[in-house]
Design a protein around this motif. Structure first.
Motif, short mmCIF file in Angstrom:
data_model
loop_
_atom_site.label_atom_id
_atom_site.label_comp_id
_atom_site.label_asym_id
_atom_site.label_seq_id
_atom_site.Cartn_x
_atom_site.Cartn_y
_atom_site.Cartn_z
N GLY A 26 0.88 -1.27 -0.03
CA GLY A 26 -0.12 0.00 -0.02
C GLY A 26 0.87 1.22 0.01
N VAL A 27 2.25 1.16 0.09
CA VAL A 27 2.95 2.37 -0.07
C VAL A 27 3.15 2.68 -1.35
N SER A 28 3.34 4.29 -1.56
CA SER A 28 3.47 4.49 -2.84
C SER A 28 4.99 4.41 -3.40
N ILE A 29 5.16 3.36 -4.29
CA ILE A 29 6.46 3.05 -4.68
C ILE A 29 6.67 3.36 -6.13
N MET A 48 -1.34 8.70 5.25
CA MET A 48 -2.11 8.38 3.81
C MET A 48 -2.36 7.02 3.95
N ASP A 49 -1.40 6.01 4.32
CA ASP A 49 -1.53 4.62 4.31
C ASP A 49 -2.67 4.57 5.38
N GLU A 50 -2.56 5.18 6.55
CA GLU A 50 -3.68 4.79 7.51
C GLU A 50 -5.08 5.03 7.24
N TRP A 51 -5.15 6.12 6.27
CA TRP A 51 -6.54 6.64 5.78
C TRP A 51 -6.81 5.55 4.61
N MET A 52 -6.11 5.15 3.87
CA MET A 52 -6.40 4.09 2.77
C MET A 52 -6.71 2.94 3.39
N ALA A 53 -6.11 2.44 4.35
CA ALA A 53 -6.61 1.32 5.02
C ALA A 53 -8.15 1.40 5.78
N THR A 70 -18.25 8.74 4.58
CA THR A 70 -18.71 10.19 4.57
C THR A 70 -17.99 10.62 5.44
N GLN A 71 -17.55 10.45 6.68
CA GLN A 71 -16.74 11.10 7.34
C GLN A 71 -15.37 11.00 7.00
N LEU A 72 -14.73 9.83 6.76
CA LEU A 72 -13.26 9.78 6.01
C LEU A 72 -13.32 10.73 4.98
N LEU A 73 -14.05 10.72 3.83
CA LEU A 73 -14.04 11.77 2.81
C LEU A 73 -13.90 13.15 3.24
N HIS A 74 -14.75 13.67 4.00
CA HIS A 74 -15.01 15.02 4.67
C HIS A 74 -13.73 15.34 5.38
N THR A 75 -13.06 14.42 6.19
CA THR A 75 -11.76 14.63 7.26
C THR A 75 -10.58 14.84 6.16
N TRP A 76 -10.65 13.85 5.14
CA TRP A 76 -9.40 13.88 4.15
C TRP A 76 -9.28 15.12 3.55
N GLU A 77 -10.50 15.53 2.81
CA GLU A 77 -10.42 17.03 2.36
C GLU A 77 -10.04 17.92 2.86
N GLN A 78 -10.64 18.21 4.08
CA GLN A 78 -9.99 19.07 5.16
C GLN A 78 -8.58 18.84 5.50
N PHE A 131 -3.86 8.12 -5.41
CA PHE A 131 -4.57 7.62 -4.55
C PHE A 131 -5.77 6.71 -4.99
N HIS A 132 -6.20 7.12 -6.12
CA HIS A 132 -7.56 6.65 -6.73
C HIS A 132 -7.03 5.37 -7.40
N VAL A 133 -6.11 5.36 -7.92
CA VAL A 133 -5.59 4.03 -8.55
C VAL A 133 -5.28 2.99 -7.67
N LEU A 134 -4.42 3.30 -6.72
CA LEU A 134 -3.96 2.63 -5.53
C LEU A 134 -5.35 1.88 -4.76
N LEU A 135 -6.27 2.72 -4.57
CA LEU A 135 -7.38 2.31 -3.91
C LEU A 135 -8.16 1.45 -4.72
N MET A 136 -8.19 1.37 -5.89
CA MET A 136 -8.87 0.56 -6.94
C MET A 136 -8.38 -0.88 -6.82
N LYS A 137 -6.96 -0.56 -6.84
CA LYS A 137 -6.00 -1.98 -6.87
C LYS A 137 -6.33 -2.74 -5.43
N LYS A 138 -6.30 -1.98 -4.55
CA LYS A 138 -6.52 -2.75 -3.14
C LYS A 138 -7.94 -3.28 -3.05
#
Length: 346
Positions: free
Chosen positions: A25-28, A138-143, A158-166, A185-192
Motif C-alpha cells: 500500500g506504500v506509494s512506490i 495516507m496509508d492509515e487513511w487508505m486502510a 462519508t466522515q473519512l472523505l470529509h476529514t481527508w478533504e479538510q 490515491f484513486h488508482v491504488l484504492l482501485m487495486k486494493k
C-alpha cells in the motif's frame, strides 16, 4: 513515491519481497533488484534509491561490505539488512554503518509493514514539514476507507472523505499537486479493492482539464466511491455479508467434501493468496487448520452416537482413507476414535 532496491542472491527471496512491497500500500515509484553487493552499487550509481533491503550472505560482495560502501556515499539512503542468522555481531556491525533496521528470515508481512512505517517516518521527517503529506497518514487513511467501502459503512466513508478533504487543504501544495496525489490515491484504492473482491470497481475519474480546482476533482473522487458503495449494496441485495462467516458456513455444510482453499476463495471472488492471509488474520488459524478442526468436532459428535460405525464417520467428515482419519483424529484429540468411544463408555 519511493524507490526501492532489493539485494539478495536467492531468487525466491527477491520475488517474495517484491510482492510484499507491491502489496504494502506504500506509494512506490520503482522496485529494482541485484544478486550481490557489486550489482547493487552499480544500480545505486544509476539511480539513487530511497530504501535498500540487503541480505548479508552473498557472493562477490556481501551485505556488510555493501552497507559500508553506502555509508561512505553520505546519501539519504536508508538500508535494511535481511539475514537468516540471528547474530548480534552482525547487528553491531550493521549499526556502525548507519543501518537502523534488521529483518530476520523468513520475513513476515507485519514485520515488513512495521519496517516500512519506520523508514517512511524517517524519510518524511527529513522533508520540509509543510510541503509534503505524511505517507504514514495516507496509508492509515487508505486502510480505513478500503475497509469502510468493503463493509459498506456509509457513515464512516462519508466522515473519512470529509476529514481527508479538510486535511489535504491544510498542506502548502498547489492544486495541481493535490490533484496528482489524488489520482495516484484513486488508482491504488482501485487495486486494493480489486484484490479484496474481483467484482468491486471504482468509477474512473473524468478527464481532468487544466485549471480544474482540487475541490471539483475531489467531488469526482467522492462520487466514484459512492457509486461503488451503491453497486456493492445492489449486488449484496442490501445485506452486509462477512466473507469469513460465509466461508465458515460453507465449510460446515460440506464437511464430507474436500473443500479447498481455492474453492473457498472463488466462492468470495478473491485471489487465493489474499484470501489465505485474510482468513488467518481473522481467525488465527489457517484455512486447513480450521477445516480440520471442524471435521474433528463433527466426528466427536458422531462418535458419541453408537449407531454410527467409525468407518461411516470417517466418510462423513471427508476421509475416504480410514487410517488417515484415525491418524488425524489422534493428532487432534490425543487418542484414537475407538479409544475416544471407550472413554465415553460406548
Amino acid at each position: 513515491m519511493y524507490r526501492v532496491l532489493i539485494v539478495d542472491d536467492e531468487p525466491m527471496i527477491l520475488k517474495g519481497l517484491t510482492v510484499f512491497l507491491q502489496q504494502s500500500g506504500v506509494s512506490i515509484a520503482s522496485i529494482r533488484s541485484a544478486s550481490n553487493g557489486e550489482g547493487a552499487l552499480a544500480a545505486i550509481r544509476e539511480e539513487l534509491p530511497d530504501f535498500v533491503f540487503t541480505d548479508i550472505r552473498m557472493p562477490v560482495m556481501d551485505g556488510l561490505a555493501l552497507c559500508a560502501q553506502i555509508a561512505e556515499m553520505d546519501q539519504k539512503v536508508q538500508t535494511v539488512v535481511i539475514s537468516g542468522y540471528d547474530d548480534f555481531t552482525y547487528a553491531q556491525t550493521c549499526i556502525s554503518y548507519g543501518v537502523k533496521e534488521y529483518l530476520l528470515k523468513p520475513i513476515s508481512k507485519p514485520d515488513l509493514q512495521d519496517t516500512l512505517r519506520k523508514l517512511i517516518q524517517r524519510a518524511e521527517a527529513a522533508k520540509p514539514a509543510s510541503a509534503y503529506l505524511s505517507v504514514a497518514k495516507m496509508d492509515e487513511w487508505m486502510a480505513e476507507i478500503e475497509q469502510a467501502i468493503y463493509y459498506m459503512n456509509q457513515e464512516q466513508v462519508t466522515q473519512l472523505l470529509h476529514t481527508w478533504e479538510q486535511e489535504i487543504a491544510t498542506y502548502h501544495m498547489q492544486d495541481e499537486q493535490r490533484i496528482e496525489m489524488l489520482q495516484e490515491f484513486h488508482v491504488l484504492l482501485m487495486k486494493k479493492l480489486k484484490a479484496r473482491d474481483v467484482n468491486i470497481e471504482l468509477r474512473p475519474l473524468l478527464e481532468l482539464k487544466q485549471g480544474m480546482s482540487f475541490h471539483t476533482v475531489y467531488q469526482q473522487f467522492t462520487g466514484s466511491i459512492q457509486d461503488t458503495l451503491d453497486s456493492l449494496y445492489r449486488r449484496r441485495k442490501g445485506k452486509l455479508k462477512d466473507p469469513i462467516e460465509e466461508v465458515k458456513i460453507y465449510i460446515e455444510q460440506n464437511l464430507g467434501s474436500e473443500v479447498s482453499l481455492e474453492e473457498a476463495a472463488d466462492l468470495l471472488g478473491l485471489h487465493p493468496n489474499y484470501f489465505s492471509v485474510m482468513f488467518k488474520q481473522m481467525t488465527g488459524e489457517t484455512f486447513v487448520q480450521y477445516r480440520t478442526k471442524r471435521r474433528m468436532e463433527y466426528a466427536k459428535r458422531m462418535l458419541g452416537e453408537e449407531r454410527y460405525r467409525i468407518t461411516d464417520i470417517s466418510y462423513a467428515v471427508g476421509y475416504a482413507d480410514h487410517s488417515n482419519f484415525t491418524k488425524t483424529f489422534k493428532k487432534y484429540e490425543g487418542i484414537s476414535p475407538s479409544e475416544y468411544r471407550q472413554k465415553m463408555g460406548i
